[in-house]
Design a protein around this motif. Structure first.
Motif, PDB file in Angstrom:
ATOM      1  N   TYR A  79      31.931  45.878  37.884  1.00 30.50           N
ATOM      2  CA  TYR A  79      32.493  45.239  39.082  1.00 30.50           C
ATOM      3  C   TYR A  79      33.958  44.905  38.846  1.00 30.50           C
ATOM      4  CZ  TYR A  79      32.396  40.836  36.531  1.00 30.50           C
ATOM      5  OH  TYR A  79      32.635  39.851  35.599  1.00 30.50           O
ATOM      6  N   SER A  80      34.662  44.624  39.925  1.00 29.62           N
ATOM      7  CA  SER A  80      36.031  44.121  39.841  1.00 29.62           C
ATOM      8  C   SER A  80      35.962  42.599  39.752  1.00 29.62           C
ATOM      9  CB  SER A  80      36.808  44.516  41.101  1.00 29.62           C
ATOM     10  OG  SER A  80      37.988  43.751  41.209  1.00 29.62           O
ATOM     11  N   HIS A  81      36.839  42.007  38.985  1.00 22.47           N
ATOM     12  CA  HIS A  81      36.853  40.538  38.911  1.00 22.47           C
ATOM     13  C   HIS A  81      37.179  39.904  40.257  1.00 22.47           C
ATOM     14  CE1 HIS A  81      37.163  40.190  34.272  1.00 22.47           C
ATOM     15  NE2 HIS A  81      36.161  40.931  34.681  1.00 22.47           N
ATOM     16  N   ASP A  82      37.752  40.676  41.176  1.00 24.72           N
ATOM     17  CA  ASP A  82      37.962  40.187  42.547  1.00 24.72           C
ATOM     18  C   ASP A  82      36.636  39.999  43.284  1.00 24.72           C
ATOM     19  OD1 ASP A  82      40.701  40.274  42.111  1.00 24.72           O
ATOM     20  OD2 ASP A  82      40.998  42.145  43.214  1.00 24.72           O
ATOM     21  N   ILE A 139      30.676  48.256  44.608  1.00 22.21           N
ATOM     22  CA  ILE A 139      31.741  49.057  45.203  1.00 22.21           C
ATOM     23  C   ILE A 139      32.552  48.253  46.217  1.00 22.21           C
ATOM     24  CG2 ILE A 139      32.267  51.182  46.473  1.00 22.21           C
ATOM     25  CD1 ILE A 139      30.874  51.684  43.759  1.00 22.21           C
ATOM     26  N   SER A 140      33.870  48.244  46.001  1.00 24.30           N
ATOM     27  CA  SER A 140      34.829  47.600  46.899  1.00 24.30           C
ATOM     28  C   SER A 140      36.172  48.273  46.655  1.00 24.30           C
ATOM     29  CB  SER A 140      34.931  46.104  46.590  1.00 24.30           C
ATOM     30  OG  SER A 140      35.499  45.914  45.300  1.00 24.30           O
ATOM     31  N   ALA A 141      37.168  47.974  47.482  1.00 24.43           N
ATOM     32  CA  ALA A 141      38.506  48.529  47.261  1.00 24.43           C
ATOM     33  C   ALA A 141      39.073  48.097  45.907  1.00 24.43           C
ATOM     34  CB  ALA A 141      39.438  48.142  48.408  1.00 24.43           C
ATOM     35  N   PRO A 142      38.979  46.805  45.515  1.00 25.82           N
ATOM     36  CA  PRO A 142      39.487  46.444  44.188  1.00 25.82           C
ATOM     37  C   PRO A 142      38.766  47.185  43.050  1.00 25.82           C
ATOM     38  CG  PRO A 142      39.193  44.470  45.511  1.00 25.82           C
ATOM     39  CD  PRO A 142      38.577  45.614  46.276  1.00 25.82           C
ATOM     40  N   PHE A 143      37.475  47.417  43.186  1.00 21.71           N
ATOM     41  CA  PHE A 143      36.716  48.168  42.181  1.00 21.71           C
ATOM     42  C   PHE A 143      37.242  49.597  42.088  1.00 21.71           C
ATOM     43  CE2 PHE A 143      33.196  51.039  41.138  1.00 21.71           C
ATOM     44  CZ  PHE A 143      32.716  50.489  39.963  1.00 21.71           C
TER      45      PHE A 143
END
Length: 154
Positions: free
Chosen positions: A11-14, A67-71
Motif C-alpha cells: 500500500y501507499s502510506h497515503d 490500489i490508488s493513485a498514490p500507490f
C-alpha cells in the motif's frame, strides 16, 4: 500455521486509513489462524528494513494490493514491490488480490489492467471502496476478507 498463509499487504502510506480498515476485518481471519498479516508497519527497529520487507514478500502466499493513485505513482511500489510480488505470482507461489480503494486510472497500468479488481459493482466492474458509504463499505471490506479466507482454504 507458520508462513504458509502469510498475507503481505502492499500500500501507499497515503492510504493508511484503508490499511487500518482492511486489517480490522482481516484480523478476524488472523485470530482464527487462517492468515498471518504482514506489511511494512511490522518492520522491526534497528534492522535493515529493505531486507525485512523483501523477506515478507518472498515468504507470503497472498499479496493484497491497495490500489490508488498514490500507490500506482509510488516509485518504490513500482520498482521494488510490484516486480517482486509478480515474480512470486509467476512462479506459482503467490496469489495477487488487487483491491481498488480510491478511484484512479488503473486501467492504463498494463500489469494491473489484466487482473480482476475488487470490489465490483452489480455489472462486475471494479468500483472503489471509497465510493461506498457506511454499512455498505463495511460489507464490501468484509466480503474481501471472506474471499481471502476462501482463497486460503483452497
Amino acid at each position: 500455521m507458520g508462513d504458509r498463509n502469510r498475507l503481505f499487504i502492499s500500500y501507499s502510506h497515503d492510504d493508511t486509513k484503508w490499511l487500518q480498515a482492511i486489517t480490522e476485518q482481516l484480523a478476524v481471519l488472523q485470530a482464527e489462524g487462517l492468515v498471518s498479516l504482514c506489511d511494512d508497519s511490522k518492520l522491526r527497529v534497528g534492522e535493515g528494513w529493505f531486507e525485512q520487507l523483501h523477506e515478507m514478500m518472498l515468504s507470503a502466499r497472498l499479496g493484497l494490493l491497495l490500489i490508488s493513485a498514490p500507490f500506482l505513482s509510488s516509485e518504490f511500489v513500482r520498482r521494488q514491490e510490484i516486480p517482486r510480488l509478480f515474480d512470486r505470482h509467476e512462479e506459482g507461489g503467490m496469489k495477487i488480490y488487487p483491491l481498488l480503494v480510491e478511484p484512479c486510472p488503473w486501467e492504463n497500468v498494463a500489469w494491473l489492467a489484466r487482473l480482476q479488481l475488487r470490489p465490483q459493482d452489480a455489472k462486475r466492474r471494479a468500483k472503489a471502496l471509497s465510493t461506498f458509504q457506511g454499512a455498505a463499505r463495511k460489507q464490501k471490506i468484509a466480503d474481501v476478507a471472506n474471499e481471502i479466507a476462501a482463497m486460503v482454504k483452497q
